[in-house]
Design an enzyme around this catalytic site. Structure first.
Site, PDB file in Angstrom:
ATOM      1  N   ARG A  36      48.546  66.054  84.211  1.00 19.21           N
ATOM      2  CA  ARG A  36      49.685  66.973  84.240  1.00 19.21           C
ATOM      3  C   ARG A  36      51.008  66.231  84.342  1.00 19.21           C
ATOM      4  O   ARG A  36      52.031  66.698  83.825  1.00 19.21           O
ATOM      5  CB  ARG A  36      49.527  67.965  85.390  1.00 19.21           C
ATOM      6  CG  ARG A  36      48.566  69.095  85.058  1.00 19.21           C
ATOM      7  CD  ARG A  36      48.461  70.119  86.159  1.00 19.21           C
ATOM      8  NE  ARG A  36      47.746  71.297  85.680  1.00 19.21           N
ATOM      9  CZ  ARG A  36      47.245  72.237  86.466  1.00 19.21           C
ATOM     10  NH1 ARG A  36      47.391  72.138  87.781  1.00 19.21           N
ATOM     11  NH2 ARG A  36      46.616  73.283  85.962  1.00 19.21           N
ATOM     12  N   LYS A 197      29.851  83.278  85.278  1.00 18.28           N
ATOM     13  CA  LYS A 197      29.777  84.730  85.417  1.00 18.28           C
ATOM     14  C   LYS A 197      30.525  85.494  84.329  1.00 18.28           C
ATOM     15  O   LYS A 197      31.625  85.127  83.942  1.00 18.28           O
ATOM     16  CB  LYS A 197      30.346  85.143  86.781  1.00 18.28           C
ATOM     17  CG  LYS A 197      29.572  84.580  87.969  1.00 18.28           C
ATOM     18  CD  LYS A 197      30.202  85.042  89.276  1.00 18.28           C
ATOM     19  CE  LYS A 197      29.413  84.522  90.477  1.00 18.28           C
ATOM     20  NZ  LYS A 197      30.022  84.985  91.756  1.00 18.28           N
ATOM     21  N   GLY A 354      39.722  76.569  83.311  1.00 14.03           N
ATOM     22  CA  GLY A 354      38.648  76.295  84.254  1.00 14.03           C
ATOM     23  C   GLY A 354      38.052  74.906  84.161  1.00 14.03           C
ATOM     24  O   GLY A 354      38.765  73.901  84.162  1.00 14.03           O
ATOM     25  N   GLY A 377      44.268  79.544  84.593  1.00 16.12           N
ATOM     26  CA  GLY A 377      44.428  80.988  84.558  1.00 16.12           C
ATOM     27  C   GLY A 377      45.333  81.468  83.436  1.00 16.12           C
ATOM     28  O   GLY A 377      45.068  82.497  82.809  1.00 16.12           O
TER      29      GLY A 377
END
Length: 395
Positions: A36, A197, A354, A377
Site C-alpha cells: 500500500r 461463505k 479479501g 471491502g
C-alpha cells in the site's frame, strides 16, 4: 461527469491534502508488507513534480477514537522515506494551530504526514466540525484511497465537500479499471468467486450473474451449493440455512445465460491440518467423514478451459483452504494458467478483495495479472454494484 485529477489544477506552491491508505501490517515495529505504501508513491511524486506541497492523512487500525501509541502512523515514515528517497516530516497531531504552523512553514516539494485520523471518533462519524478542521490543512483535497472509499468518513467524504477536490493516480486507476471490467468488458467475461461463505458474498454473486458469461464458484461456499443440490458433503464447511438461496442463485444463472461452474471433483481429508493425508474424490462419492478443502485436478482443468475462451476475468477469493498445503493447489494451478494467458495478451485479468491478494502472492502471479486491487471491502462493494461514497463525492 468526469472526475478531476491533479492535472486539472495549477498546484504550484499549493497545499495538497491527500487521503492515502497507509493501513499496513506492522510486525515488531516495522512494516511487513509495503504494497500500500508503494501504491501511494505515484501521486506524491506527481505533486512534487508539479511544485505542490504534500499533506498526507490516513487511518491506521481500529483505535476507536482513542490515542494508541502502537497505532501511530509514525511507524510508516522510515519505509515511506526509503520508497520516495526523500525526507517525510511527521506531525504527532492531526488538526489545530500547531499543525497549521508546521504546514505554513513547508515549501514546494516537501511532504508532511499527519497522525492517524481514527484517533478522533469524529472521523468515522463524518462529523461536520471535524471535516472543517481537516479542510484547513490544504488548498485542494486529493483522494487516493480507493480502499477506504466505501466509508463515508470525514477524511474521505466530509472534507471533499469543503475543498476543490480530485482523484489521485491510484484512485483514478482503480475506478477506470473496474469501470472497464464491469461496464464495457471484452466478452466472454468470467468471474471467479471463492472464499468461505455465501452469506458474505451474496450480493456479489447476484450482481455478477447479470453481467458475466461464466461464474466459477470455489472455496467453502461451493460446498453449500453442492449440499443444496442434494450431495453429501461430510464434515465440510457449509451454510445449510442458505440451501434455498443457493438454488435461487443457480436458477438466476440460467435465467441470465450465465453458466455456473461448481467443482465436480474435490480434495478431501479427515482433518484440517497441513500436510495431512488427503485424496481426490468425485463430488458424488463424499463420505460422512470427509472434509472438502480444495477443488480437484479435473475441476482445475475445466476452469482453465473456460479461461482459455474468455477475454476478461474477474477474480475474488481462493479456490480452497490455500493457507495450508496441499490445499493451495487448486488456487495455484488455476491462477498460474490465468497469469499465463494474461502475459500472452489473451486475457484481461483483474483481481482483488479479501484473501485474494494473499492467494495470488502465494502463487507468485500477483504481478502478472492485468490489475490487482489492494482494496478489500471497497472492491467487493463496487463489484456488488453499490455506489461508493468516497467516489461519488468526487464527481
Amino acid at each position: 461527469m468526469v472526475i478531476k485529477t491533479l492535472n486539472d489544477y495549477n498546484i504550484a506552491n499549493k497545499k495538497i491534502l491527500v487521503r492515502v491508505d497507509l493501513n499496513v501490517p506492522i510486525e515488531n515495529g516495522k512494516v511487513s508488507d509495503i504494497s500500500r505504501l508503494i501504491s501511494a508513491i505515484p501521486t506524491i511524486q506527481t505533486i512534487q513534480s508539479l511544485g505542490g506541497i504534500t499533506i498526507l492523512i490516513s487511518h491506521f487500525g481500529r483505535p476507536n477514537g482513542l490515542y494508541k501509541e502502537e497505532l501511530s502512523l509514525k511507524q510508516v515514515v522510515p519505509e515511506l522515506e526509503k520508497l520516495l528517497n526523500f525526507p517525510v516530516k511527521f506531525s504527532s497531531e492531526l488538526i489545530g494551530k500547531n499543525v497549521l504552523k508546521k504546514i505554513d512553514n513547508l515549501t514546494a516539494g516537501e511532504i508532511l504526514l499527519l497522525e492517524n485520523t481514527r484517533f478522533f471518533a469524529e472521523e468515522e462519524l463524518n462529523e461536520e466540525s471535524f471535516s472543517k478542521e481537516l479542510s484547513k490543512l490544504g488548498d485542494i483535497f486529493c483522494n487516493d484511497a480507493f480502499s477506504a472509499a466505501h466509508r463515508a468518513h470525514a477524511s474521505t467524504v466530509g472534507v471533499s465537500k469543503l475543498l476543490p477536490n480530485c482523484a489521485g493516480q491510484l484512485m483514478k486507476k482503480e475506478i477506470d479499471t473496474l469501470e472497464n471490467v464491469l461496464k464495457k468488458p471484452q466478452k466472454p467475461l468470467t468471474a471467479v468467486v471463492g472464499g468461505a461463505k455465501i452469506s458474505t458474498k451474496l450480493n456479489l454473486l447476484l450482481n455478477l450473474i447479470k453481467k458475466v458469461d461464466f461464474l466459477v464458484i470455489g472455496g467453502g461456499m461451493a460446498n453449500t451449493f453442492l449440499f443444496a443440490q442434494g450431495l453429501q458433503i461430510g464434515k465440510s464447511l457449509c451454510e445449510k440455512k442458505l440451501k434455498e438461496t443457493s438454488l435461487k442463485i443457480i436458477s438466476a444463472g440460467k435465467e441470465n445465460n450465465c453458466e455456473i461452474i461448481l467443482p465436480h471433483d474435490v480434495v478431501v481429508a479427515s482433518e484440517f491440518t497441513a500436510h495431512t493425508n488427503c485424496s481426490v474424490k468425485d463430488v458424488k462419492d463424499i463420505s460422512s467423514k470427509d472434509m472438502i478443502l480444495d477443488i480437484g485436478p479435473s475441476t482445475c482443468d475445466k476452469i482453465n478451459k473456460i479461461f482459455s475462451i474468455s477475454k476478461t476475468l474477474i477474480w475474488n477469493g481462493p479456490m480452497g483452504a490455500f493457507e495450508l498445503e496441499p490445499f493451495d493447489k487448486g488456487t495455484i494451478h488455476t491462477s498460474l494458467y490465468a497469469s499465463k494467458l494474461t502475459k500472452s495478451g489473451k486475457l484481461v485479468s483483474v483481481a482483488g478483495g479479501g484473501d485474494t491478494v494473499s492467494a495470488l502472492k502465494k502463487s507468485r502471479v500477483d504481478k502478472d495479472f492485468t490489475y490487482v486491487s489492494l482494496a478489500g471491502g471497497a472492491f467487493l462493494e463496487w463489484m456488488e454494484g453499490k455506489s461508493l461514497p468516497g467516489v461519488e463525492c468526487l464527481f
